[in-house]
Design a protein around this motif. Structure first.
Motif, PDB file in Angstrom:
ATOM      1  N   SER A  77       0.845  -1.195   0.000  1.00 48.02           N
ATOM      2  CA  SER A  77       0.000   0.000   0.000  1.00 48.02           C
ATOM      3  C   SER A  77       0.881   1.247   0.000  1.00 48.02           C
ATOM      4  CB  SER A  77      -0.903   0.013   1.233  1.00 48.02           C
ATOM      5  OG  SER A  77      -1.575   1.251   1.373  1.00 48.02           O
ATOM      6  N   PRO A  78       0.421   2.343  -0.628  1.00 46.37           N
ATOM      7  CA  PRO A  78       1.188   3.595  -0.545  1.00 46.37           C
ATOM      8  C   PRO A  78       1.004   4.295   0.800  1.00 46.37           C
ATOM      9  CG  PRO A  78      -0.792   3.921  -1.849  1.00 46.37           C
ATOM     10  CD  PRO A  78      -0.739   2.461  -1.526  1.00 46.37           C
ATOM     11  N   PHE A  79       0.147   3.753   1.640  1.00 40.00           N
ATOM     12  CA  PHE A  79      -0.130   4.362   2.942  1.00 40.00           C
ATOM     13  C   PHE A  79       0.224   3.373   4.062  1.00 40.00           C
ATOM     14  CE2 PHE A  79      -3.265   5.700  -0.228  1.00 40.00           C
ATOM     15  CZ  PHE A  79      -2.953   7.045  -0.332  1.00 40.00           C
ATOM     16  N   GLY A  80       0.040   3.802   5.305  1.00 39.07           N
ATOM     17  CA  GLY A  80       0.199   2.899   6.447  1.00 39.07           C
ATOM     18  C   GLY A  80       1.542   2.211   6.480  1.00 39.07           C
ATOM     19  N   LYS A 113       4.247 -11.081  -9.717  1.00 37.47           N
ATOM     20  CA  LYS A 113       3.219 -11.754 -10.522  1.00 37.47           C
ATOM     21  C   LYS A 113       1.819 -11.324 -10.098  1.00 37.47           C
ATOM     22  CE  LYS A 113       6.025 -15.871 -11.464  1.00 37.47           C
ATOM     23  NZ  LYS A 113       6.217 -17.315 -11.149  1.00 37.47           N
ATOM     24  N   THR A 114       1.626 -11.087  -8.798  1.00 44.76           N
ATOM     25  CA  THR A 114       0.309 -10.683  -8.298  1.00 44.76           C
ATOM     26  C   THR A 114      -0.044  -9.269  -8.747  1.00 44.76           C
ATOM     27  OG1 THR A 114       0.632 -12.113  -6.370  1.00 44.76           O
ATOM     28  CG2 THR A 114      -1.144 -10.498  -6.251  1.00 44.76           C
ATOM     29  N   HIS A 115       0.947  -8.365  -8.751  1.00 38.11           N
ATOM     30  CA  HIS A 115       0.709  -7.014  -9.264  1.00 38.11           C
ATOM     31  C   HIS A 115       0.121  -7.077 -10.679  1.00 38.11           C
ATOM     32  CE1 HIS A 115       2.304  -4.507  -6.112  1.00 38.11           C
ATOM     33  NE2 HIS A 115       3.523  -5.015  -6.172  1.00 38.11           N
ATOM     34  N   TYR A 116       0.756  -7.851 -11.522  1.00 39.36           N
ATOM     35  CA  TYR A 116       0.337  -7.898 -12.924  1.00 39.36           C
ATOM     36  C   TYR A 116      -0.938  -8.724 -13.112  1.00 39.36           C
ATOM     37  CZ  TYR A 116       4.156  -5.224 -14.827  1.00 39.36           C
ATOM     38  OH  TYR A 116       4.994  -4.181 -15.144  1.00 39.36           O
ATOM     39  N   TYR A 121      -1.174  -1.702  -8.047  1.00 38.02           N
ATOM     40  CA  TYR A 121      -0.049  -1.597  -7.131  1.00 38.02           C
ATOM     41  C   TYR A 121      -0.475  -2.004  -5.718  1.00 38.02           C
ATOM     42  CZ  TYR A 121       3.506   0.441  -4.084  1.00 38.02           C
ATOM     43  OH  TYR A 121       4.460   0.617  -3.110  1.00 38.02           O
ATOM     44  N   GLU A 122      -1.667  -1.587  -5.315  1.00 36.58           N
ATOM     45  CA  GLU A 122      -2.184  -1.938  -3.997  1.00 36.58           C
ATOM     46  C   GLU A 122      -2.750  -3.348  -4.027  1.00 36.58           C
ATOM     47  OE1 GLU A 122      -4.289   1.067  -1.665  1.00 36.58           O
ATOM     48  OE2 GLU A 122      -4.073   2.442  -3.358  1.00 36.58           O
ATOM     49  N   ILE A 123      -2.129  -4.246  -3.292  1.00 35.24           N
ATOM     50  CA  ILE A 123      -2.571  -5.649  -3.265  1.00 35.24           C
ATOM     51  C   ILE A 123      -2.483  -6.178  -1.842  1.00 35.24           C
ATOM     52  CG2 ILE A 123      -2.023  -6.238  -5.669  1.00 35.24           C
ATOM     53  CD1 ILE A 123       0.655  -7.325  -4.714  1.00 35.24           C
ATOM     54  N   GLU A 124      -3.277  -7.184  -1.564  1.00 41.12           N
ATOM     55  CA  GLU A 124      -3.210  -7.883  -0.288  1.00 41.12           C
ATOM     56  C   GLU A 124      -3.450  -9.360  -0.552  1.00 41.12           C
ATOM     57  OE1 GLU A 124      -4.753  -7.511   4.324  1.00 41.12           O
ATOM     58  OE2 GLU A 124      -5.869  -6.491   2.731  1.00 41.12           O
ATOM     59  N   PHE A 517       3.120   0.766 -11.901  1.00 39.55           N
ATOM     60  CA  PHE A 517       3.688   2.008 -11.388  1.00 39.55           C
ATOM     61  C   PHE A 517       3.568   1.969  -9.874  1.00 39.55           C
ATOM     62  CE2 PHE A 517       3.358   3.934 -15.616  1.00 39.55           C
ATOM     63  CZ  PHE A 517       4.440   4.812 -15.609  1.00 39.55           C
ATOM     64  N   GLU A 518       4.673   2.132  -9.168  1.00 37.88           N
ATOM     65  CA  GLU A 518       4.638   2.213  -7.711  1.00 37.88           C
ATOM     66  C   GLU A 518       4.372   3.660  -7.307  1.00 37.88           C
ATOM     67  OE1 GLU A 518       7.736   0.464  -5.512  1.00 37.88           O
ATOM     68  OE2 GLU A 518       7.694  -1.445  -6.601  1.00 37.88           O
ATOM     69  N   TYR A 519       3.447   3.841  -6.347  1.00 34.79           N
ATOM     70  CA  TYR A 519       3.046   5.186  -5.937  1.00 34.79           C
ATOM     71  C   TYR A 519       3.627   5.514  -4.559  1.00 34.79           C
ATOM     72  CZ  TYR A 519      -0.052   9.103  -4.684  1.00 34.79           C
ATOM     73  OH  TYR A 519      -0.553  10.327  -4.312  1.00 34.79           O
TER      74      TYR A 519
END
Length: 565
Positions: A77-80, A113-116, A121-124, A517-519
């Motif tokens: 995540s770009p936060f937390g 692989k999960t990003h794509y 970018y945000e994944i869990e 793209f990473e934020y």
């Protein structure tokens, strides 16, 4: 009887410490432990859930698995916590590693692989035992500065794998090489009249007490003369021998005439309890002065499991013909303790200083639903929204809704409703309920619209209004790459921003294919790394789409040439 129960609970807590394995886990970094934050430290709206390891003011240090186990969860995540890895161990605990620069080897491959796969970018991800097995001491990641980190460091936690409660890492022996001979520092002690009938030193307002250092290293406060119900608060931090950073205290215990009165010990707590920090601290003082004073009493008891108290909930009733001594002991994990003694006596004199006047037209009862309406605006506070009863100022003037101010702590969401028929159907899609800070800046709140009625659930008092955002986000690039060969560049970086409702999503496409793209929310930059291997040999077309929270979008397009040879 109550005292006996509290003593037993405290004894059980101490005894339970011995059940934690002291030598099972190893440190997550190769360098000596230096902390910039410790477990239970007071943060904004939460208690700190782990240890913050300093990383020599840089990124890229090896992060190692604290024990054998498997990667059970990954969150990006770009936060937390930014980039975070969770490892579940066979002994019932989970270790957590946050603000990472990137993972390594099989873990990084899985994340990539999960990003794509999810095109985000945000994944869990929640993994099963056996999918990504790790060994104690194995390098799982590199330290970083991702998410809401204020600088390069590693945030490290332990959790109970079943309950998800966070546990102080020092209980697992992580204090073994941690040298600390310094007592906690108490910077202020306050005394509070608890209700409207009470006064302290002839004042109905909280007072700062003068402290004098004694020969034995303890402190003695000036005598408190009072009548009615009073309570105390303390501002305290801790230092250690390993770094200059100040950290939070581990244990606080008060005594009235030698008997335990109110206390807590930072061993373990649940995430559901986090927000009760706003009840523990003097929230109004914190919001107006940034000073964190921990109140050593509860007017309305709240469900923070850390706290152990007697029947009075830390409130002291000062009566005639009785002189008391109140003692505060503030300790760190090593046992270094600072002690403050406060003599208390009864004073029947009428107060000279009255309670500070509050502009209000309503009275909020904590344990009841409260609903107020004026003109086209209304607010509904469910029972339990606040921690204490208070006089509230509610008003609706012009296009603004005034809900007291931000000095009152809010525990749970409440609902704002504004009805306005001046917007067209297409405009309604761009309208939201905005909070307004002191500088006039608008903040976005998720808003729902039915006919001409707009509603939002919010979690702070202040000023609100309807706002319309028709301005699209901006996208810019530092150095134009249009039509250029960019052989030496390792990345493409763009700046994205939105001055209205805020950015909701961003997506990049290279030659029609989605790319990662990473934020970085701190710099508001998005970065694509060519090592992903998506770029084509020769000509490439880049397209980036950024959308705000009400649907306004901006498209950035450019073309460039690249050779991978």
């Amino acid at each position: 009887m109550r005292f006996v129960i509290c003593f037993l609970l405290f004894s059980a807590s101490v005894l339970a410490q011995t059940t934690f394995p002291k030598d099972y886990f190893s440190p997550p970094l190769d360098i000596p432990m230096q902390l910039s934050g410790n477990f239970g430290e007071l943060r904004s709206n939460h208690f700190h859930a782990g240890l913050d390891y300093r990383t020599l003011q840089r990124e890229g240090l090896n992060v190692r698995a604290a024990g054998d186990g498997y990667v059970s969860r990954i969150k990006i995540s770009p936060f937390g916590n930014g980039k975070a890895i969770y490892i579940t161990h066979p002994n019932g605990y989970t270790s957590v590693y946050c603000h990472l620069q990137r993972a390594t080897d099989a873990i990084e491959s899985f994340i990539f692989k999960t990003h794509y796969k999810e095109k985000s970018y945000e994944i869990e991800m929640f993994l099963k035992p056996g999918e990504l097995v790790v060994k104690k001491g194995q390098i799982i990641a590199l330290s970083g500065n991702t998410g809401s980190s204020g600088g390069p460091h590693l945030h490290f936690e332990f959790r109970d794998s079943k309950t998800e409660k966070v546990i102080n890492p020092f209980l697992f022996g992580f204090d073994k090489d941690f040298k600390d001979t310094k007592k906690p520092t108490v910077s202020a002690v306050y005394v509070y009249p608890v209700d409207s009938k009470s006064s302290v030193n002839r004042s109905k307002r909280p007072l700062l007490l003068n402290l004098s250092l004694q020969k034995d290293g303890s402190y003695l406060a000036n005598k408190v003369v009072a009548n009615g119900k009073i309570g105390f608060g303390v501002s305290a931090v801790d230092y250690n021998n390993m770094s200059a950073n100040r950290t939070g205290i581990y244990k606080l215990q008060t005594f009235l005439n030698g008997k335990p009165n109110f206390g807590f010990q930072m061993d373990t707590f649940s995430f559901d309890e986090m927000r009760y920090i706003n009840a523990l601290v003097d929230y109004a003082r914190f919001k107006t002065t940034s000073q964190k004073v921990q109140k050593l009493f509860m007017v309305n008891p709240y469900k923070l499991s850390l706290i152990k108290t007697d029947d009075t909930n830390g409130v002291i009733t000062v009566v005639p013909n009785l002189t008391s001594v109140y003692r505060i002991e503030v300790s760190d994990f090593t046992g270094n303790t600072t002690t403050i003694s406060i003599p208390i006596s009864y004073d029947p004199s009428a107060p000279i200083v009255e309670k500070e006047a509050v502009v209000s037209n309503y009275f909020i009862k904590v344990n009841k639903d409260n609903s107020f309406a004026k003109n086209n605006m209304s607010v509904f506070f469910p029972a339990g929204t606040f921690y204490e009863d208070f006089d509230m100022n509610f008003d609706a003037k012009g296009d603004a809704l005034y809900l007291h101010d931000g000095t009152i702590a809010v525990h749970s969401n409440f609902t704002i409703t504004i009805e306005d028929g001046k917007y067209t159907d297409s405009q309604k899609e761009k309208v939201f309920i905005a909070d307004i800070d002191k500088s006039g800046k608008l903040g976005y709140n998720t808003t729902y619209n039915k006919d001409n009625v707009f509603t939002a659930k919010v979690r702070s008092l202040g000023t609100y209004k309807l706002a319309m955002d028709t301005t699209a986000p901006t996208i810019s690039i530092g150095n134009s790459i249009e039509g250029k060969w960019i052989i030496s560049q390792k990345t493409i970086q763009l700046s994205i921003n939105d001055s209205g409702s805020g950015i909701k999503s961003y997506n990049g496409y290279l030659n029609g294919n989605w790319i990662l793209f990473e934020y970085d929310n701190k710099t508001r930059k998005i970065t694509h790394d060519f090592k992903d291997g998506v770029v084509a040999e020769g000509a490439n077309d880049l397209k980036v789409v950024v959308t705000d929270n009400v649907g306004n979008s901006t498209i950035f397009e450019t073309s460039f040439f690249r050779s991978q040879k």
